[in-house]
Design an enzyme around this catalytic site. Structure first.
Site, PDB file in Angstrom:
ATOM      1  N   CYS A 174      -8.577  -1.720   4.262  1.00 27.64           N
ATOM      2  CA  CYS A 174     -10.184  -1.943   3.640  1.00 27.64           C
ATOM      3  C   CYS A 174     -10.852  -1.834   4.972  1.00 27.64           C
ATOM      4  O   CYS A 174     -11.968  -0.446   3.931  1.00 27.64           O
ATOM      5  CB  CYS A 174     -10.284  -3.663   3.299  1.00 27.64           C
ATOM      6  SG  CYS A 174     -11.898  -3.884   2.667  1.00 27.64           S
ATOM      7  N   GLU A 208      -7.917   0.032  -2.956  1.00 27.27           N
ATOM      8  CA  GLU A 208      -8.728   0.361  -2.431  1.00 27.27           C
ATOM      9  C   GLU A 208      -9.720   1.501  -3.517  1.00 27.27           C
ATOM     10  O   GLU A 208     -10.136   1.520  -3.505  1.00 27.27           O
ATOM     11  CB  GLU A 208      -8.793   1.078  -0.894  1.00 27.27           C
ATOM     12  CG  GLU A 208      -8.825  -0.033   0.115  1.00 27.27           C
ATOM     13  CD  GLU A 208      -9.965  -1.009   0.168  1.00 27.27           C
ATOM     14  OE1 GLU A 208     -11.383  -0.541  -0.432  1.00 27.27           O
ATOM     15  OE2 GLU A 208     -10.088  -2.250   0.310  1.00 27.27           O
TER      16      GLU A 208
END
Length: 227
Positions: A137, A208
């Site tokens: 992330c 993601e």
């Protein structure tokens, strides 16, 4: 090569795909659809709340008090600091951030991502597994932001450029600490378990990509049957 360095290297093709997908490209050019912004902010508000909870689960597993203090600071940053990046997007659509996130969304891709992190936090004793699920992330945001700032296509006249400015620096300390923890905690792992850590990192990098895509496409659950 340290494991943290290897993970960054093998994840680059996925990050290239993220950068070239519509969400980031439209943001780069200052023309991200408002519907995508609304969806992203609603979904990310839910995601970050769970991300903070997973930090709390990670704290008892880290080796020393300095790392505990750092993770506590990261929880505070998620709750307070990262709102600054969200405010940039809210200003782009000219609507108060708190008003936007009053309505929650919980799409399939976000659900899968969050559960992937929780699984590693609860099922794996070594904190490296949890870190591998979480680390993509901040790393993806860091890489994308820095790449955008060096891209001649960046629309500097758009307020969205400030989103890249924010993430080009705000993730730096976190990425360094997570890399250090990753290398320390995997030092005595056998090759089989290191491969599990590597796969978890790559899965989160895919998550993601899916997160940006689900926001761009306003992904929803489809349970079939009558609408």
């Amino acid at each position: 090569m340290k494991l943290s360095e290897e993970l960054k290297e093998v994840s680059q093709p996925i990050i290239d795909d993220i950068y070239n997908d519509p969400f980031i490209q439209d943001m780069l050019h200052g023309k991200l659809p408002e519907e995508a912004v609304y969806f992203y902010l609603k979904a990310d508000a839910s995601y970050l709340r769970e991300f903070a909870n997973i930090y709390a689960l990670l704290i008892p597993k880290v080796p020393n008090i300095d790392e505990v203090k750092f993770l506590v600071e990261q929880i505070q940053f998620i709750v307070e600091g990262e709102v600054e990046a969200h405010e940039i997007l809210a200003n782009y659509v000219n609507k108060p951030y708190e008003e936007i996130v009053t309505e929650k969304v919980w799409p399939p891709s976000g659900d899968h991502y969050i559960k992937h992190m929780y699984y590693n936090a609860f099922a794996k004793e070594n904190a490296a597994h949890t870190i591998a699920a979480m680390a993509p992330c901040p790393y993806v945001y860091q890489v994308i932001a820095n790449r955008a700032l060096n891209d001649n296509a960046l629309n500097r006249e758009s307020i969205l450029a400030r989103w890249f400015d924010f993430y080009s620096t705000e993730m730096d300390d976190l990425v360094v600490v997570l890399d250090q923890l990753m290398d320390k905690l995997t030092e005595n792992m056998d090759d089989r378990e290191k491969e599990e850590v590597k796969e978890s990192f790559l899965q989160s990098t895919i998550h993601e990509r899916n997160f940006f895509a689900m926001s761009y496409n306003q992904e929803a659950w489809d349970f079939g049957g009558a609408s």
